[in-house]
Design an enzyme around this catalytic site. Structure first.
Site, short mmCIF file in Angstrom:
data_model
loop_
_atom_site.label_atom_id
_atom_site.label_comp_id
_atom_site.label_asym_id
_atom_site.label_seq_id
_atom_site.Cartn_x
_atom_site.Cartn_y
_atom_site.Cartn_z
N ASP A 1 0.84 -1.27 -0.03
CA ASP A 1 -0.08 0.09 0.21
C ASP A 1 0.87 1.32 0.08
O ASP A 1 1.72 1.47 1.10
CB ASP A 1 -0.79 0.12 1.19
CG ASP A 1 -2.05 -0.83 1.28
OD1 ASP A 1 -2.27 -1.32 0.17
OD2 ASP A 1 -2.56 -1.20 2.20
N ALA B 1 -4.35 -10.04 3.35
CA ALA B 1 -3.55 -9.89 4.25
C ALA B 1 -4.03 -8.86 5.53
O ALA B 1 -3.85 -9.27 6.51
CB ALA B 1 -2.19 -9.04 3.82
N ASN B 2 -4.77 -7.62 5.38
CA ASN B 2 -5.56 -6.96 6.25
C ASN B 2 -6.47 -7.96 7.20
O ASN B 2 -6.32 -7.59 8.49
CB ASN B 2 -6.13 -5.76 5.62
CG ASN B 2 -5.16 -4.93 4.74
OD1 ASN B 2 -4.09 -4.73 5.18
ND2 ASN B 2 -5.81 -3.95 4.12
N THR C 1 -22.19 -3.11 6.92
CA THR C 1 -21.54 -2.21 7.75
C THR C 1 -22.32 -0.51 7.29
O THR C 1 -22.13 -0.29 5.96
CB THR C 1 -19.84 -2.02 7.57
OG1 THR C 1 -19.45 -1.98 6.30
CG2 THR C 1 -19.54 -3.44 7.94
N GLY D 1 -22.55 2.44 12.30
CA GLY D 1 -22.77 1.19 12.82
C GLY D 1 -22.64 0.17 11.97
O GLY D 1 -22.00 0.04 10.86
N ASP E 1 -8.71 8.47 8.95
CA ASP E 1 -8.47 7.70 7.61
C ASP E 1 -9.24 6.35 7.64
O ASP E 1 -9.11 5.56 8.51
CB ASP E 1 -6.83 7.25 7.78
CG ASP E 1 -6.44 6.63 6.39
OD1 ASP E 1 -7.47 6.20 5.77
OD2 ASP E 1 -5.34 6.61 6.20
N ASP F 1 -11.78 -3.93 6.41
CA ASP F 1 -11.03 -4.96 6.47
C ASP F 1 -10.75 -5.20 8.08
O ASP F 1 -10.59 -6.45 8.59
CB ASP F 1 -9.72 -5.25 5.99
CG ASP F 1 -9.84 -4.77 4.28
OD1 ASP F 1 -10.77 -5.42 3.77
OD2 ASP F 1 -8.74 -4.33 3.75
N ARG G 1 -7.17 6.80 13.18
CA ARG G 1 -5.78 6.57 13.10
C ARG G 1 -5.34 6.66 11.59
O ARG G 1 -6.00 6.18 10.68
CB ARG G 1 -5.12 5.40 13.86
CG ARG G 1 -5.31 5.27 15.27
CD ARG G 1 -4.77 4.22 15.84
NE ARG G 1 -4.99 3.63 17.00
CZ ARG G 1 -4.86 2.60 17.79
NH1 ARG G 1 -4.56 1.33 17.15
NH2 ARG G 1 -4.90 2.51 18.97
N GLY H 1 -3.20 5.40 8.19
CA GLY H 1 -2.62 4.23 7.69
C GLY H 1 -3.69 3.09 7.73
O GLY H 1 -4.94 3.33 7.92
#
Length: 297
Positions: free
Chosen positions: A12, A41-42, A211, A216, A239, A245, A278, A280
């Site tokens: 990424d 992966a996430n 989602t 919520g 972010d 994920d 946060r 990233g």
């Protein structure tokens, strides 16, 4: 019980901007950086941080970037089954504005060439009672074949079909589908979350979670008269990349350890809220200690 996450791995490259660019416009980023990513992966990392046993099955290339990604992910997931293809590592470019909204473009040659059942020992490794977690990055035929084989072998199958395929998805082999509101509308034509969830069950899924971002999530089980509304925690969005994920991986990780699905989904909304607050993608996900603290509340 093992969670088998079958999906993609990539690098990424993130750019933080005051706002997203207009067509034909060039903007200077306020910050930029590289990190390991890919929806497979996430979600595998998020599930692992709940304490669940997780195996990740994914393709990578044969270049320095692939080696770098493998080292980073191996530090999180011991049961790592990466197939090396004669290609460059897949890569995503993520642009995030000051409100936390993002756009993502992915080069996915490795993912597009990956056939898990034909190219790995996945089908000989899973066992009845395990969980298969998949996304939408692999070819649709390969994804559907994995889901059908896993369901026949007695696994619980979870699908987060993002990015969405061009063709309609057969959900008859899906125990649980997890989608966001735009994906639910695209799959069903229903703008209302509960009607969309009911339509997903009519299409074959056993249960559905939609989602809803800052609102919520909604959970609907087969046979239920109405959906369960899952309220969000209080967060300030920084972010949003990777939040879906984080939700899916945390949900499945907790469910695999015996947490009831509504409780697992509620805790997953809290975990995703931490991630949204946060910068990233993987770097924003709650740590093992933070997930442990969530489960105690």
């Amino acid at each position: 019980m093992t969670i088998h996450v079958v999906g993609n791995v990539c690098i990424d490259t993130s750019f933080r901007l005051e706002r997203l660019p207009l067509p034909g416009e060039t903007l200077n980023a306020t910050a930029a950086g590289d990190g390991p990513g890919g929806k497979g992966a996430n979600q595998a990392v998020a599930a692992t941080r709940t304490g669940a046993a997780v195996a990740l099955w994914a393709p990578v290339g044969r270049d320095a970037a692939s080696d770098w990604v493998e080292r980073r992910i191996a530090a999180e997931i011991p049961a790592l089954h990466l197939l090396h293809l004669d290609l460059s590592c897949d890569r995503s470019v993520i642009m995030i504005d000051r409100d936390g909204e993002n756009v993502i473009v992915t080069a996915a040659a490795c993912a597009e060439a990956f056939d898990p059942l034909a190219m790995t020992a996945l089908g000989d490794t899973w066992a009845a009672g395990d969980i298969l977690l998949m996304q939408g990055n692999l070819p649709q035929a390969a994804t559907l074949a994995c889901l059908a084989a896993a369901r026949s072998a007695g696994l619980v199958t979870v699908l987060n079909p993002s990015p969405l395929p061009a063709d309609p998805f057969d959900l008859s082999a899906v125990s649980l589908i997890v989608v966001n509101r735009p994906e639910a509308k695209a799959l069903t034509g229903e703008a209302d979350a509960e009607r969309a969830a009911r339509r997903l069950l009519a299409m074959g899924a056993g249960s559905a979670i939609v989602t809803l971002g800052s609102a919520g999530a909604l959970l609907l089980d087969e046979g239920a008269s109405s959906g369960i509304r899952l309220p969000p925690g209080e967060v300030e969005a920084v972010d949003a990349s990777g939040a879906g994920d984080c939700f899916a991986g945390t949900l499945v990780g907790l469910f695999a350890q015996g947490v009831l699905l509504p409780d697992a989904a509620l805790l997953a909304t809290r975990a995703a809220g931490i991630a949204v607050g946060r910068p990233g993608t993987l770097a924003s996900f709650p740590t093992r200690a933070e997930i442990s603290a969530l489960t105690k509340t």
